[in-house]
Scaffold this active site. Structure first.
Site, short mmCIF file in Angstrom:
data_model
loop_
_atom_site.label_atom_id
_atom_site.label_comp_id
_atom_site.label_asym_id
_atom_site.label_seq_id
_atom_site.Cartn_x
_atom_site.Cartn_y
_atom_site.Cartn_z
CG HIS A 130 -0.23 0.02 2.54
ND1 HIS A 130 0.19 1.17 3.16
CD2 HIS A 130 0.16 -0.99 3.35
CE1 HIS A 130 0.78 0.88 4.31
NE2 HIS A 130 0.78 -0.43 4.45
CG ASP A 131 -0.34 4.36 1.18
OD1 ASP A 131 -1.14 5.16 0.68
OD2 ASP A 131 -0.63 3.63 2.15
N GLY A 148 5.01 -0.88 3.11
CA GLY A 148 4.21 0.24 2.67
C GLY A 148 5.03 1.51 2.49
#
Length: 285
Positions: A130-131, A148
């Site tokens: 994520h991200d 992340g």
């Protein structure tokens, strides 16, 4: 791009694929057997999902993306803080994603976006968390895993089975060796090796391939040796070395980029230079 609910006549969708009628599907798209496409997905012109691909969430695949079997894109992040927010995932034009890759959407606490740039190659069994933000022409070799919020700039290469700590930054044109644990930022054009990554020089072969001439190469070599003195040499504080290099070589864009990267705010700090006896700058990668 067609409006949601419409299927262009040029799209080839296998009878066993499940494509939500609200998904936006472009021209000349191929969706193979047993694929699943969610309601908020946008698939650009010329995209190919070979077979058994799952694309969900607010995910956009730009034109020409090619996805191989057993890939999942845009599923919820592996983050206990995630509470179902409508965050995003985007894959840039002409990127190739090989078998068993997982790419998770962003979080509200991060960029709310996971982004892979154009013309990238993500090889089998890799994970983009994520991200994460990947630039253009990035190559991720088999079995690479990312925490992340990792940022990887254009033209970087991450070799097989490397592991990138969350919030690590990898500079433009850098190369990370295979089976490397990267806990700190890697400067642009840097080359790191080791079980716990250590900086061993610049990515000279990559620089040559990108057209850097001998005069600039020599300037970059001198700048690197000033920034990272050899073992046993008298060392000033890093800020003073950066200032010295900027004064002498700051007019050269690649060196200026290295210095800007080193001075930028960082959650992880900079990867340390290798200090093993006999270790020297690499000419490889």
């Amino acid at each position: 791009m067609q409006m949601a609910g419409k299927r262009p006549e040029t799209a080839e969708i296998h009878a066993t694929a499940i494509v939500d009628p609200r998904a936006r599907i472009g021209e000349n798209v191929r969706i193979g057997p047993w694929c699943l496409v969610g309601p908020n997905v946008t698939i650009g012109d010329g995209v190919c999902l070979h077979a058994s691909v799952l694309v969900d969430g607010y995910t956009t695949l730009r034109e020409g993306v090619e996805v191989y079997p057993f890939v999942t894109i845009g599923l919820a992040p592996q983050d206990l803080k995630y509470a179902g927010e409508p965050t995003l995932c985007e894959v840039g034009a002409n990127t190739v994603i090989r078998e068993n890759v997982t790419i998770h959407r962003g979080t509200a606490q991060g960029h709310a976006l996971t982004r892979i740039g154009a013309n990238c190659l993500i090889m089998a069994n890799s994970h983009v968390a994520h991200d994460c933000v990947l630039g253009d022409r990035v190559i991720i070799v088999n079995n690479v895993v990312m925490g992340g919020h990792v940022e990887i700039d254009d033209d970087a290469k991450i070799m097989g089975s490397a592991a990138l700590h969350q919030f690590v930054r990898i500079g433009r044109g850098a190369v990370v060796g295979g089976v490397c644990g990267v806990e700190m930022d890697v400067i642009p054009y840097g080359s790191v090796l080791g079980n716990r990554a250590r900086l061993v020089g610049l990515n000279w072969i990559g620089l040559k391939r990108s057209g850097v001439g001998p005069e600039e190469m020599q300037a970059m070599r001198r700048a690197f040796r000033t920034l990272y003195p050899r073992h046993g040499a008298t060392e000033s504080v890093l800020e003073a070395r950066i200032a010295e290099v900027r004064q002498e070589y700051g007019h050269l864009p690649r060196i200026a980029e290295m210095l800007d990267f080193m001075e930028a705010p960082s959650r992880r700090g900079l990867t340390r230079v290798a200090r093993q006896e006999g270790q020297s700058e690499t000419e490889g990668a």
